[in-house]
Design an enzyme around this catalytic site. Structure first.
Site, short mmCIF file in Angstrom:
data_model
loop_
_atom_site.label_atom_id
_atom_site.label_comp_id
_atom_site.label_asym_id
_atom_site.label_seq_id
_atom_site.Cartn_x
_atom_site.Cartn_y
_atom_site.Cartn_z
N ASP A 22 0.74 -1.10 -0.19
CA ASP A 22 0.05 -0.09 0.20
C ASP A 22 0.96 1.09 0.07
O ASP A 22 1.65 1.62 0.98
CB ASP A 22 -0.89 -0.25 1.25
N HIS A 23 1.07 1.95 -1.19
CA HIS A 23 1.85 3.18 -1.09
C HIS A 23 1.58 4.29 -0.25
O HIS A 23 2.22 5.33 -0.20
CB HIS A 23 2.05 3.47 -2.67
N ARG A 24 0.42 4.38 0.24
CA ARG A 24 -0.07 5.26 1.32
C ARG A 24 0.70 5.15 2.54
O ARG A 24 1.09 6.06 3.35
CB ARG A 24 -1.69 5.10 1.53
#
Ligand code: CAO
Length: 536
Positions: free
Chosen positions: A508-510
């Protein structure tokens, strides 16, 4: 207490009208005015309301039956006296004198003249919603073309043009409310064209309030044109069948009917479909696929192209749909790929095979992968974390529970192995086998599938050189494992055959940056290459 036989009231002379919905079941209590059945002619759909309160004791119709006035609908146990019921019904079925429709003032036009078109008799209904204006100034109309669509809480009805002509003024707008006698359109009649007053022998006017309650309005006032469903269909570019009450409910709930699948006869949308749509929208489930403004995948009739067979989805499959869609839509995914050199691990594992047999277990690469991931997760806490639902914080977990995707005949499940960091390779291999068996026998409890910090999806025994697994949110990463392959690897002097394990890490690049992921992944690959490092 008496048993009353409820019959189809006057439905404007329509015959052989199809029963498309039965709104009650035996044993149901009904109030006066509750809908009993929905009928549909080729002109309109209409609900037949109960003339009195009572309890349904027998139903005499089935969906698909065709009926006419006087057909028995059902038997109602009621506290009303027979006379009271009879008078309520009589008020409806009473045939008043045929009346002239007030569709247009009958003026003969020598060359051309402008006529004001009025709302005709609409069964005494007042303040009826204009839900569609079908014409615009300049439109050339033929007699019978729809001018407006009106909708009461009982029926939708189209108001047809009484003659040929050109629209010179439209006097109402969508959302207006109208009643009999209101001016709606000005029509320039064609030379020689005369709006004839029409006798309307099949159009009784309901005069009593009881009659209003029972009136199947569309048959009374919209006898000549297709029902609203058809005009709606042409607007939306797709078929849409729903009764007036359903349309009203949809409007009240803010549901676009074009997004609701109908489960009634001929794909008709019934109240339950609208309620189900709202329910799934609220729970974020699969049928609310229009969430996030994403266009719906069009429904295709595959049988047009060849033979098909439809099978219902298993509950597990439905859950997978929900979970996958939720993760896919919420998580900005990035996937990185790497090959881990597990030549030495494989040699070690083969050495342990006999011991595994003695321990009555099977040693696959998976327990090593689990153990290596546990060490990597402890070393890189950003991967052993979740974004807090408030979007303001990260939640770092001090425990290391890892989910393991298991393929079963009923679908994909992800049981969770707890405290992987504290378990030995032998304990893990036993637990993998137990959980996989439980999964395949559908013996997993909800608790067995909760609490994971990270997931491993191993397709190694099946095949493939790489894939992009979907993060099991709110976890922040997942490891995909593909099939081991022997590859030539340059050692600085020569190519050596090495057993390379293709790995893919989706995250999850967040929550995780690419650099963090690169470090985690290299660390993990190094652990697998030299498993002695796991104990460090
Ligand atoms: N490369 C080559 N061979 C592999 C391998 C790999 N990466 N991983 C496992 N194998 C071998 C095993 O060593 C075993 O061979 P041996 O019996 O000779 O030792 C064989 O493949 C079968 O292994 P297995 O599948 O029985 O056991 P496992 O521990 O590897 O996996 C389980 C267990 C439950 C994860 C697996 O059965 C399973 O269900 N995998 C599918 C997971 C899945 O569907 N993922 C996709 C999710 S997203 O759609």
């Amino acid at each position: 207490m008496s048993i009353e036989i409820i019959k189809v009231p006057d439905i404007g002379g329509a015959e052989d009208v199809e029963v498309i919905e039965i709104c009650v079941a035996v044993g149901d209590p009904v109030n006066e005015e509750d809908s009993l059945v929905v009928l549909e002619s080729d002109k309109a759909s209409m609900e037949i309301p109960s003339p009195v309160a009572g309890k349904v004791v027998a139903i005499s119709l089935s969906v698909g039956d065709t009926i006419s006035e006087g057909a028995v609908v059902l038997e109602l146990e009621t506290t009303a006296t027979g006379d009271e019921v009879e008078s309520a019904v009589a008020a409806v079925v009473e045939q008043p004198e045929p009346v002239e429709e007030v569709v247009a003032a009958p003026v003969a036009a020598a060359v051309s003249s402008v006529e004001t078109i009025l709302i005709p008799d609409i069964g005494g209904a007042e303040a009826v919603d204009v839900i569609e204006v079908c014409v615009a100034v300049g439109d050339q109309l033929a007699e019978g073309d729809s001018l407006l669509v009106l909708e009461t809480d009982k029926a939708s009805m189209e108001i047809p043009s009484p003659s040929n002509g050109k629209v010179v003024a439209v006097l109402v707008a969508e959302g207006d409310t109208v009643a009999e006698g209101d001016a709606i359109v000005e029509l320039e009649l064609e030379a020689g064209s005369v709006a004839q007053p029409k006798q309307s022998p099949q159009s009784p006017v309901q005069k009593s309030s009881a009659a209003d309650k029972l009136a199947p309005a569309p048959a009374v006032v919209a006898p000549t044109v297709p029902s609203v469903e058809k005009s709606q269909a042409s607007l939306e570019g797709q078929s849409l069948y729903a009764g007036p009450a359903v349309r009203k409910l949809a409007r009240e709930l803010g549901v676009e009917l074009t997004k609701v699948s109908g489960s009634g006869p001929k794909g008709r949308i019934i109240k339950e479909d609208v309620q189900g749509f709202v329910k799934s929208a609220l729970s974020g489930s699969s049928s609310a696929v229009s969430g996030s403004g994403i266009p719906l995948v069009p429904e295709v009739d595959f049988s047009k192209f060849g033979e098909i067979e439809q099978q219902p989805l298993t509950k597990m499959h439905k859950l997978t749909i929900v979970n996958m869609q939720r993760s896919w839509l919420n998580v900005p995914h990035v996937t990185q790929f790497d090959d881990a050199d597990i030549t030495d691990l494989e040699a070690f594992r083969v050495d342990l095979k006999k011991e595994a047999e003695r321990r009555d277990t099977k040693l696959t690469p998976l327990p090593f992968l689990l153990k290596a991931c546990a060490v990597a997760l402890k070393e890189h806490p950003k991967f052993n974390a979740s974004l807090h639902a408030d979007g303001e914080q990260m939640v770092f977990k001090k425990y290391v529970h890892i989910g393991m995707a298991v393929d079963t005949p009923a679908g994909l499940v992800v049981p969770v192995i707890r405290d992987v960091d504290q378990k030995t390779i032998w304990e893990l291999s036993v637990e993998i086998a137990e959980l996989a068996l439980k999964a395949k026998n559908r013996k997993l409890m909800p608790g067995d599938m909760q609490g994971a910090c990270f997931t491993i999806s191993s397709l190694g025994s099946i095949g493939g050189t790489g894939f992009t697994p979907i993060v099991n949110a709110p976890e922040v990463a997942i490891l995909g494992v593909s099939r081991l392959a022997v590859k030539p690897v340059w050692n600085g002097e020569e190519f050596m055959p090495r057993k390379m394990l293709p790995l893919s890490l989706s995250y999850d690049h967040r929550a995780v940056n690419g650099a963090d992921a690169g470090r985690f992944f290299s660390f993990l690959a190094a652990l697998l290459t030299d498993v002695r490092r796991i104990i460090l």
